[in-house]
Design an enzyme around this catalytic site. Structure first.
Site, PDB file in Angstrom:
ATOM      1  N   TRP A  77       0.834  -1.209   0.000  1.00 39.99           N
ATOM      2  CA  TRP A  77       0.000   0.000   0.000  1.00 39.99           C
ATOM      3  C   TRP A  77       0.858   1.244   0.000  1.00 39.99           C
ATOM      4  O   TRP A  77       0.524   2.241  -0.638  1.00 39.99           O
ATOM      5  CB  TRP A  77      -0.982  -0.013   1.168  1.00 39.99           C
ATOM      6  CG  TRP A  77      -1.970  -1.135   1.065  1.00 39.99           C
ATOM      7  CD1 TRP A  77      -2.099  -2.197   1.918  1.00 39.99           C
ATOM      8  CD2 TRP A  77      -2.977  -1.343   0.039  1.00 39.99           C
ATOM      9  NE1 TRP A  77      -3.098  -3.029   1.486  1.00 39.99           N
ATOM     10  CE2 TRP A  77      -3.652  -2.538   0.344  1.00 39.99           C
ATOM     11  CE3 TRP A  77      -3.337  -0.629  -1.100  1.00 39.99           C
ATOM     12  CZ2 TRP A  77      -4.689  -3.036  -0.449  1.00 39.99           C
ATOM     13  CZ3 TRP A  77      -4.366  -1.115  -1.897  1.00 39.99           C
ATOM     14  CH2 TRP A  77      -5.023  -2.302  -1.577  1.00 39.99           C
TER      15      TRP A  77
ATOM     16  N   ASP B 181      -1.808   6.429   6.448  1.00 40.49           N
ATOM     17  CA  ASP B 181      -2.845   5.531   5.934  1.00 40.49           C
ATOM     18  C   ASP B 181      -3.133   4.525   7.050  1.00 40.49           C
ATOM     19  O   ASP B 181      -2.306   3.662   7.343  1.00 40.49           O
ATOM     20  CB  ASP B 181      -2.334   4.820   4.673  1.00 40.49           C
ATOM     21  CG  ASP B 181      -3.319   3.765   4.145  1.00 40.49           C
ATOM     22  OD1 ASP B 181      -4.397   3.578   4.753  1.00 40.49           O
ATOM     23  OD2 ASP B 181      -2.995   3.124   3.124  1.00 40.49           O
TER      24      ASP B 181
ATOM     25  N   LYS C 171     -12.421  -2.218   6.919  1.00 40.89           N
ATOM     26  CA  LYS C 171     -11.700  -3.156   7.780  1.00 40.89           C
ATOM     27  C   LYS C 171     -12.172  -3.043   9.229  1.00 40.89           C
ATOM     28  O   LYS C 171     -12.633  -4.016   9.789  1.00 40.89           O
ATOM     29  CB  LYS C 171     -10.197  -2.932   7.674  1.00 40.89           C
ATOM     30  CG  LYS C 171      -9.607  -3.585   6.418  1.00 40.89           C
ATOM     31  CD  LYS C 171      -9.068  -2.625   5.423  1.00 40.89           C
ATOM     32  CE  LYS C 171      -8.658  -3.325   4.131  1.00 40.89           C
ATOM     33  NZ  LYS C 171      -7.923  -2.449   3.243  1.00 40.89           N
TER      34      LYS C 171
END
Ligand code: PLP
Length: 365
Positions: free
Chosen positions: A106, A176, A200
């Site tokens: 990511w 993030d 999530k």
């Protein structure tokens, strides 16, 4: 408990498990939302009934994360992936540098987008060790005139997580936090900007949460499309256009659930206990199971491991599946096994999986 039996042992990495109580409440309210005679999905986003849902979700997030004064909470769309682009679009100029700390796939995606707008560079990278660890603070190299420093707080695919966050001084720190927001307390004030896709730990997919310092938003670039400017959403309380109302309602109910069970400290305690059940089996397996992350970088959210040989690993994954454990395959890019133990994954699910692991080892070594 009876209800729990009908629910899958869900270790999906995202979208992932939601609290059963939240699903039940949503079911109860689905057709007639609090006496309106409409579903929350059928309400105008300009109605008082919806606005209450919207504002309560913002207030609860501020409360649970102890977000200080001076921050905006925004609900956006496009996932964390759009944030990879919006961040440099708003905060990075062509001649400017931004420091990206590379801890996994990511981070790489975020870095690649920043290249389209300015001069990002790598402040540190643990790629040479297959992203098994989080860098030490003294490995980080960035400059006082960088536009920002960017990190990924939890590496969903590799199973590593920052324990503590660096102090970047005057350089704004961006995080993030898609896969560990709300999993433990942390000092929001270290960050100028936090973002997370909801799917999530916070709710269903379709909502992205942004927590950003107001003074930073005021300094952002202006020569960009209206919808991609943070200031547009900040000025309009995330109601500039139609927000994902059902997702925000669910997010609010997940936050209510966290508050109801005792808040962020209780969640952290539960997450530590759940992860320990599985890490202990790995550590006591004499090399039958091999954890991917180095011990001091281990994630409480995504537990990544291999079985000692490939054939056995295939068998392990097949048996896990037939025993009802969902989502235990590692990410398609790295393989292996991964158990995602997000906030809403019950203790019993982790216990059942740890017992399955022990049993599998006993019968296959
Ligand atoms: C899942 C995830 C993303 C991607 O999120 P989308 O909402 O699918 O764009 C980004 N970063 C991290 C750390 C993630 O876990």
């Amino acid at each position: 408990m009876i209800d729990q039996l009908k629910r899958a042992y869900n270790f999906n990495a995202g979208p992932s498990a939601l609290p059963l109580d939240v699903l039940k409440k949503a079911q109860e309210e689905l057709i007639d939302f609090r006496g309106t005679g409409m579903s929350v999905m059928e309400l105008s986003h300009r109605s008082a009934a919806y606005e209450e849902v919207h504002n309560q979700a913002i207030a609860l997030l501020k409360e649970l994360l102890s977000i200080p004064e001076g921050y905006e909470v925004l609900f956006l769309q496009g996932g964390a992936s759009l944030q990879f682009s919006m961040i440099p679009m708003n905060f990075l100029n062509p001649e400017q540098k931004a420091a990206y700390i590379m801890t996994g796939s990511w981070s790489e995606k975020a870095f690649a987008e920043a290249k389209l707008f300015g001069n990002p560079y790598q402040a540190a990278s643990t790629k040479e060790s297959q992203y098994r660890r989080i860098p030490q603070f003294d490995e980080l190299q960035f400059n006082a005139d960088d536009a920002y420093v960017h990190l990924t707080s939890n590496n969903t695919i590799f199973g590593t997580q920052w324990r503590d966050f660096p102090d970047t001084g005057e350089v704004p720190l961006f995080g993030d936090m898609s896969s560990d927001i709300l999993s433990r307390p942390f000092d929001v004030s270290k960050f100028a900007f936090i973002y997370a896709g909801a799917q999530k730990n916070l709710g269903p997919s379709g909502v992205t949460v942004v927590i950003a310092r107001k003074d930073l938003l005021e300094k952002a670039n202006t020569n960009i499309p209206t919808m991609l400017k943070y200031s547009t959403h900040a000025k309009n309380n995330s109601l500039y256009n139609t927000p994902p109302t059902f997702g925000i309602y669910m997010l609010g109910e997940v936050l209510n659930w966290v508050k109801g069970i005792g808040g962020i400290h209780e969640i952290e305690k539960r997450n530590e206990e759940k992860a320990k059940l599985i890490y202990d089996v790995i550590d006591q397996s004499n090399g039958f199971y091999i954890g991917h992350a180095e011990q001091n970088s281990r994630s409480l959210m995504n537990i990544t491991f291999r079985v000692k040989d490939e054939e056995l690993e295939k068998k392990f994954l097949a048996e896990a599946k037939s025993e009802g454990f969902i989502g235990v395959n590692g990410h398609r890019s790295v393989g292996g096994c991964r158990a995602s133990t997000y906030n809403a994954v019950p203790h019993e699910t982790c216990k059942a999986f740890s017992e399955f692991m022990v049993h599998f080892q006993q019968t296959n070594q």
